[in-house]
Design a protein around this motif. Structure first.
Motif, PDB file in Angstrom:
ATOM      1  N   ARG A 160       0.828  -1.215   0.000  1.00 16.62           N
ATOM      2  CA  ARG A 160       0.000   0.000   0.000  1.00 16.62           C
ATOM      3  C   ARG A 160       0.858   1.259   0.000  1.00 16.62           C
ATOM      4  N   LYS A 163       3.819   0.776  -3.213  1.00 13.57           N
ATOM      5  CA  LYS A 163       3.299   0.464  -4.564  1.00 13.57           C
ATOM      6  C   LYS A 163       4.164  -0.587  -5.262  1.00 13.57           C
ATOM      7  N   GLU A 165       4.857  -4.062  -6.559  1.00 12.73           N
ATOM      8  CA  GLU A 165       4.023  -5.207  -6.915  1.00 12.73           C
ATOM      9  C   GLU A 165       4.561  -6.522  -6.366  1.00 12.73           C
ATOM     10  N   SER A 168       2.554  -6.872  -3.138  1.00 15.44           N
ATOM     11  CA  SER A 168       1.126  -7.135  -3.339  1.00 15.44           C
ATOM     12  C   SER A 168       0.916  -8.538  -3.903  1.00 15.44           C
ATOM     13  N   VAL A 225      -5.408  -2.602  -1.495  1.00 11.82           N
ATOM     14  CA  VAL A 225      -4.235  -2.670  -2.377  1.00 11.82           C
ATOM     15  C   VAL A 225      -4.599  -3.170  -3.765  1.00 11.82           C
TER      16      VAL A 225
END
Length: 248
Positions: A160, A163, A165, A168, A225
């Motif tokens: 979050r 950013k 990836e 996430s 997210v």
């Protein structure tokens, strides 16, 4: 305990801009960095309250005496034993708390510290199927919800803020593995996977309130997210399953 207080002070500072709250949060984060950190950047599990509690060759010094002194005075007396085990659960809590404090204070050093620990735990405690192991390199056959929920939440919060990836994607894979491993009837989550060596009452899989609440936080963060409302709904379903009169 340290992580919960860091997060509390971070939230307090975010809400009030009270510099005393920020100072307290940073002081506790400093303790994690200076005392409970491993060379790899992960966090050790705990430190004794007293000096000499586990070593008869060291003079015993009560924690009330030890912690009343300043840093120099403490070091002159010796150091309470540090438990150098590195567990996914405690590291997840610590990482998430540093992300929160960094986010509140725009402190890039705290965020870098959180990322270093997360990267290390990802390589040592998470296997190719996104199973989060309590100890490094899959030390136990049984997996625990608390480890997956804690570290998954930490990764989601890192994603979050950064950013990135990588975080996430890893968080999403852990969430899917949790759904495959821990879901109980009614939508709550079991404390652990089945233990083939357990017998009698120890073979019963419990539904722990605290770990389920942490899982709900993880799913809510993951929904923010990824933009996938289904994870938020899943978190709400977990909360609904554990907030019955009997469970409470």
């Amino acid at each position: 305990d340290q992580a919960a207080n860091i997060e509390g002070y971070a939230e307090a500072y975010r809400a009030t801009r009270d510099e005393a709250s920020l100072k307290s949060g940073r002081a506790i984060a400093g303790y994690l960095g200076n005392i409970l950190s491993s060379p790899a950047g992960t966090f050790y599990v705990s430190q004794d309250a007293d000096v000499g509690a586990h070593d008869e060759k060291v003079p015993f010094i009560d924690g009330h005496v030890f912690y009343a002194k300043d840093d120099a005075g403490r070091r002159a007396l010796g150091m309470p034993r540090i438990d150098t085990n590195v567990y996914a659960f405690e590291n997840g809590l610590a990482i998430a708390s540093l992300v929160s404090l960094s986010d509140s204070s725009s402190d890039g050093a705290l965020l870098a510290r959180a990322r270093r620990a997360a990267d290390a735990i990802l390589s040592s405690h998470v296997d190719s199927e996104a199973h989060v192991h309590h100890e490094a390199n899959g030390g136990r056959a049984v997996l625990f919800l608390a480890d997956a929920a804690s570290f998954g939440f930490a990764l989601s919060e890192l994603a979050r803020v950064t950013k990135d990836e990588r975080y996430s994607s890893a968080a999403l894979r852990i969430a899917k593995a949790m759904e495959a491993q821990f879901v109980a009837a009614g939508g709550a989550l079991y404390a652990n996977t089945s233990d083939p060596g357990a017998v009698g009452v120890f073979a019963e899989r419990r539904i722990p309130f605290e770990a389920n609440a942490l899982a709900a936080r993880f799913y809510a963060s993951l929904s923010r997210v990824t933009g996938d409302a289904a994870w938020r709904e899943r978190g709400v379903a977990v909360l609904a399953a554990i907030t019955t009169p009997r469970a409470i």
